[in-house]
Motif scaffolding. Structure first.
Motif, short mmCIF file in Angstrom:
data_model
loop_
_atom_site.label_atom_id
_atom_site.label_comp_id
_atom_site.label_asym_id
_atom_site.label_seq_id
_atom_site.Cartn_x
_atom_site.Cartn_y
_atom_site.Cartn_z
N MET A 40 0.86 -1.19 0.00
CA MET A 40 0.00 0.00 0.00
C MET A 40 0.89 1.23 0.00
N SER A 41 0.85 1.96 -1.11
CA SER A 41 1.70 3.13 -1.24
C SER A 41 1.17 4.00 -2.37
N GLY A 42 1.24 5.32 -2.20
CA GLY A 42 0.80 6.22 -3.26
C GLY A 42 -0.66 6.07 -3.57
N TYR A 43 -1.47 5.74 -2.57
CA TYR A 43 -2.91 5.55 -2.74
C TYR A 43 -3.25 4.47 -3.76
N ALA A 44 -2.42 3.41 -3.78
CA ALA A 44 -2.67 2.27 -4.67
C ALA A 44 -2.13 1.00 -4.02
N PHE A 45 -2.68 -0.13 -4.44
CA PHE A 45 -2.15 -1.44 -4.06
C PHE A 45 -1.19 -1.88 -5.17
N ASN A 46 0.02 -2.20 -4.81
CA ASN A 46 1.04 -2.68 -5.76
C ASN A 46 1.22 -1.72 -6.94
N GLY A 47 1.00 -0.46 -6.70
CA GLY A 47 1.24 0.56 -7.71
C GLY A 47 0.16 0.74 -8.75
N THR A 48 -0.59 -0.33 -9.05
CA THR A 48 -1.56 -0.27 -10.15
C THR A 48 -2.93 -0.80 -9.81
N ASN A 49 -3.18 -1.19 -8.57
CA ASN A 49 -4.45 -1.82 -8.18
C ASN A 49 -4.78 -2.98 -9.12
N PRO A 50 -3.92 -4.00 -9.17
CA PRO A 50 -4.10 -5.07 -10.16
C PRO A 50 -5.36 -5.90 -9.93
N THR A 51 -5.81 -6.53 -11.01
CA THR A 51 -6.88 -7.53 -10.91
C THR A 51 -6.25 -8.82 -10.42
N LEU A 52 -6.85 -9.43 -9.41
CA LEU A 52 -6.33 -10.66 -8.81
C LEU A 52 -7.26 -11.81 -9.19
N SER A 53 -6.68 -12.93 -9.61
CA SER A 53 -7.47 -14.08 -10.06
C SER A 53 -7.27 -15.27 -9.13
N PHE A 54 -8.38 -15.92 -8.79
CA PHE A 54 -8.36 -17.07 -7.89
C PHE A 54 -9.36 -18.11 -8.37
N ARG A 55 -9.26 -19.30 -7.79
CA ARG A 55 -10.21 -20.37 -8.06
C ARG A 55 -11.22 -20.46 -6.92
N PRO A 56 -12.43 -20.92 -7.19
CA PRO A 56 -13.40 -21.11 -6.11
C PRO A 56 -12.84 -22.06 -5.05
N GLY A 57 -13.02 -21.70 -3.79
CA GLY A 57 -12.54 -22.53 -2.69
C GLY A 57 -11.06 -22.36 -2.37
N GLU A 58 -10.34 -21.60 -3.17
CA GLU A 58 -8.91 -21.41 -2.92
C GLU A 58 -8.71 -20.64 -1.62
N ARG A 115 -10.76 6.83 -1.75
CA ARG A 115 -11.51 6.59 -2.99
C ARG A 115 -10.55 6.28 -4.14
N GLY A 116 -10.89 5.26 -4.92
CA GLY A 116 -10.08 4.88 -6.08
C GLY A 116 -8.94 3.93 -5.77
N MET A 117 -8.73 3.64 -4.49
CA MET A 117 -7.66 2.71 -4.11
C MET A 117 -8.28 1.33 -3.96
N GLY A 118 -8.15 0.52 -5.01
CA GLY A 118 -8.70 -0.82 -4.97
C GLY A 118 -8.73 -1.43 -6.35
N GLY A 119 -9.02 -2.70 -6.38
CA GLY A 119 -9.04 -3.41 -7.66
C GLY A 119 -10.04 -4.53 -7.62
N ALA A 120 -10.01 -5.36 -8.65
CA ALA A 120 -10.97 -6.45 -8.81
C ALA A 120 -10.37 -7.78 -8.37
N ILE A 121 -11.24 -8.62 -7.85
CA ILE A 121 -10.93 -10.03 -7.57
C ILE A 121 -11.85 -10.84 -8.47
N VAL A 122 -11.25 -11.67 -9.32
CA VAL A 122 -12.02 -12.51 -10.23
C VAL A 122 -11.84 -13.96 -9.77
N VAL A 123 -12.95 -14.61 -9.46
CA VAL A 123 -12.92 -16.01 -9.04
C VAL A 123 -13.56 -16.83 -10.14
N THR A 124 -12.75 -17.73 -10.71
CA THR A 124 -13.23 -18.53 -11.84
C THR A 124 -12.50 -19.87 -11.84
#
Length: 131
Positions: A40-58, A115-124
């Protein structure tokens, strides 16, 4: 009498077969825990607020590191399913949040105080395996 002896032998054989099957079956646990570090730095996560991908139940352990050089306090929330949160993460602090990913869907992670500090979590089902 012969029937009783035959029945006892069949029960013993069946018990042995079941024991052998259970002993040879691989152990099934909840699986490994994947660690994801979020800086957490510069009002962002990992500099770019990346989309994180996971599997169901992970199972995932988020390591949250506030790397601000000024007294900016952050928090961490996942929006869209019941997940633990962390608040008031001061500069220099690291906190951990453990989560089991829900069913397939799109969720959000955020710092609710900025506001604006965050990203998406995609579970698929097709999500890439962890690091």
């Amino acid at each position: 009498m012969k029937r009783l002896a035959l029945l006892a032998i069949l029960v013993a054989l069946l018990g042995s077969a079941v024991a052998l099957f259970v002993a040879r079956r691989p152990a099934r646990g909840p699986g490994p825990v994947r660690t994801v570090v979020l800086h957490m730095s510069g009002y962002a996560f990992n500099g770019t607020n990346p989309t994180l991908s996971f599997r169901p139940g992970e199972r995932v352990r988020f390591l949250l590191r506030n790397e601000e050089t000024t007294p900016i306090v952050h928090d961490f929330r996942i929006v869209g399913f019941d997940a633990p949160a962390e608040s008031a993460i001061a500069p220099g602090e690291t906190r951990a949040v453990a989560v089991t990913m829900p069913g397939a869907g799109r969720y959000a992670y955020t710092c609710a105080t900025h506001r604006g500090m965050g990203g998406a979590i995609v579970v698929t089902e097709g999500a890439p395996p962890g690091p």
